[in-house]
Design a protein around this motif. Sequence first.
Motif, PDB file in Angstrom:
ATOM      1  N   ALA A  88       0.892  -1.162   0.000  1.00 55.97           N
ATOM      2  CA  ALA A  88       0.000   0.000   0.000  1.00 55.97           C
ATOM      3  C   ALA A  88       0.930   1.212   0.000  1.00 55.97           C
ATOM      4  N   TYR A 109      -1.101  -3.968   0.702  1.00 55.33           N
ATOM      5  CA  TYR A 109      -2.152  -3.345  -0.107  1.00 55.33           C
ATOM      6  C   TYR A 109      -3.544  -3.840   0.313  1.00 55.33           C
ATOM      7  N   GLY A 110      -4.449  -2.899   0.545  1.00 51.30           N
ATOM      8  CA  GLY A 110      -5.804  -3.241   0.985  1.00 51.30           C
ATOM      9  C   GLY A 110      -6.572  -4.097  -0.005  1.00 51.30           C
ATOM     10  N   GLY A 111      -6.314  -3.911  -1.278  1.00 54.85           N
ATOM     11  CA  GLY A 111      -6.986  -4.725  -2.295  1.00 54.85           C
ATOM     12  C   GLY A 111      -6.562  -6.181  -2.215  1.00 54.85           C
ATOM     13  N   LEU A 112      -5.307  -6.415  -1.838  1.00 56.63           N
ATOM     14  CA  LEU A 112      -4.837  -7.798  -1.642  1.00 56.63           C
ATOM     15  C   LEU A 112      -5.526  -8.402  -0.428  1.00 56.63           C
ATOM     16  N   ALA A 133      -8.436  -7.613   0.725  1.00 60.45           N
ATOM     17  CA  ALA A 133      -9.812  -7.905   0.297  1.00 60.45           C
ATOM     18  C   ALA A 133      -9.857  -9.184  -0.537  1.00 60.45           C
ATOM     19  N   SER A 134      -8.870  -9.371  -1.389  1.00 54.11           N
ATOM     20  CA  SER A 134      -8.827 -10.553  -2.263  1.00 54.11           C
ATOM     21  C   SER A 134      -8.684 -11.834  -1.444  1.00 54.11           C
ATOM     22  N   VAL A 135      -7.787 -11.814  -0.459  1.00 48.12           N
ATOM     23  CA  VAL A 135      -7.554 -13.024   0.334  1.00 48.12           C
ATOM     24  C   VAL A 135      -8.787 -13.329   1.185  1.00 48.12           C
ATOM     25  N   HIS A 149       3.865   3.904  -4.279  1.00 51.00           N
ATOM     26  CA  HIS A 149       4.295   2.500  -4.367  1.00 51.00           C
ATOM     27  C   HIS A 149       3.126   1.525  -4.252  1.00 51.00           C
ATOM     28  N   CYS A 150       1.914   2.052  -4.270  1.00 47.93           N
ATOM     29  CA  CYS A 150       0.731   1.201  -4.110  1.00 47.93           C
ATOM     30  C   CYS A 150       0.643   0.170  -5.242  1.00 47.93           C
ATOM     31  N   TYR A 151       0.376  -1.078  -4.864  1.00 47.59           N
ATOM     32  CA  TYR A 151       0.215  -2.135  -5.873  1.00 47.59           C
ATOM     33  C   TYR A 151      -0.966  -1.824  -6.795  1.00 47.59           C
ATOM     34  N   TYR A 155     -12.153 -11.559 -11.917  1.00 50.60           N
ATOM     35  CA  TYR A 155     -11.972 -11.922 -10.508  1.00 50.60           C
ATOM     36  C   TYR A 155     -12.523 -10.824  -9.580  1.00 50.60           C
ATOM     37  N   GLY A 183     -11.838 -10.096  -6.548  1.00 51.61           N
ATOM     38  CA  GLY A 183     -10.810  -9.390  -5.780  1.00 51.61           C
ATOM     39  C   GLY A 183     -10.198  -8.253  -6.585  1.00 51.61           C
ATOM     40  N   ALA A 190     -12.742  -5.468  -6.458  1.00 50.33           N
ATOM     41  CA  ALA A 190     -12.629  -4.785  -5.158  1.00 50.33           C
ATOM     42  C   ALA A 190     -11.410  -3.867  -5.144  1.00 50.33           C
ATOM     43  N   SER A 191     -10.309  -4.316  -5.739  1.00 48.41           N
ATOM     44  CA  SER A 191      -9.074  -3.525  -5.753  1.00 48.41           C
ATOM     45  C   SER A 191      -9.251  -2.234  -6.548  1.00 48.41           C
ATOM     46  N   ASP A 223     -11.434   0.105  -4.687  1.00 45.48           N
ATOM     47  CA  ASP A 223     -10.691   0.647  -3.550  1.00 45.48           C
ATOM     48  C   ASP A 223      -9.807   1.828  -3.985  1.00 45.48           C
ATOM     49  N   LEU A 226     -14.344  -1.010   3.088  1.00 41.11           N
ATOM     50  CA  LEU A 226     -14.650  -1.219   1.667  1.00 41.11           C
ATOM     51  C   LEU A 226     -15.823  -2.177   1.585  1.00 41.11           C
TER      52      LEU A 226
END
Lengths: 176, 176
Positions: free
Chosen positions: A67, A73-76, A78-80, B32-34, B73, B75, B78-79, B82, B114
């Motif tokens: 993040a 990262y918050g999206g990761l 959420a994904s998990v 640096h956010c994914y 997907y 996730g 959601a990403s 987000d 979220l």
Amino acid sequence: MPWNSLIRMAKFHGVVMEQKAFQDYYKDHSSHCYGCGRLNPYGLQIKSYWDGDETVCRFHPQPYHTAMKGFVYGGLIASVIDCHGTATAAAASYRAQNREMDTDPELRFVTGSLHVEYHLPTPIGRPMDLRATIKQIKGRKVVVKVSLFSGDKLCAKGEVLAIQIPDKLKNMVVAP
Amino acid sequence: MPWNSLIRMAKFHGVVMEQKAFQDYYKDHSSHCYGCGRLNPYGLQIKSYWDGDETVCRFHPQPYHTAMKGFVYGGLIASVIDCHGTATAAAASYRAQNREMDTDPELRFVTGSLHVEYHLPTPIGRPMDLRATIKQIKGRKVVVKVSLFSGDKLCAKGEVLAIQIPDKLKNMVVAP
């Protein structure tokens, strides 16, 4: 490392060694998910297991899953939570029917809704440990609550409404 | 292709050509956010723009971003919701202060919560178009509502509670 962290880690590894992951029971046509499909070589390969009446998942973020530097990262997250939630819904539904996960008819779930609350920044250099409980099974809908820890710290909480995949969609997906 | 899809696409491209993305204003330490960091070469590089009082984002899923074959997907959805949500919160906060996004003090947001509702499976072979509106700005908190379309079809809806990054966390992140 605090003592209860050691217990959690030992228990997690014990769980993993004894079981096949829920996702590894999915049939080939259901195994292309970017989050958890064993046939998706680019994906996250999320794996979920029983631990008593709860389910667990350990996920190791990659260094680039940032993040901001140092945090996940918050999206990761959420994904998990999403994939662990739908896998838990599937496993719980088989268990409610006293069936193994490799028996027919196949029970697979998609996400109806996903809610995530981020309580603390999640450090990136260590695994994330998820625990899930079944809140409700009602017809084709299963509600799963998920807690995400980094060591002892509760970093995020999630709720997944999983819906058993409709036959019409299943037919679309299974068709070659 | 339906006529209103053409209008939406043309409008989107018009918007993109005239503006710099919100995320491209972020300072290096926030990039640096994914999901959306311009300095993360492994990331999704999500970009957001103004369109009147709303914000827009177009994202092209990769072929491996599958839920099941042919669909995106959850996730990933959601990403994108987000990062588009937190970027919209930042842009709206600068606008509320009548400031450009490259002025100090920097306003950056993290996700407090979220929520995503998945209404239809999202086809993977075409772009996802997101539109966001500001529901509330209150102190350091901004609530953003996001709709995700594939062509004309509303496939998902999201709500992001974005929280202006606390100074203590900012100091942790900015420190070398």
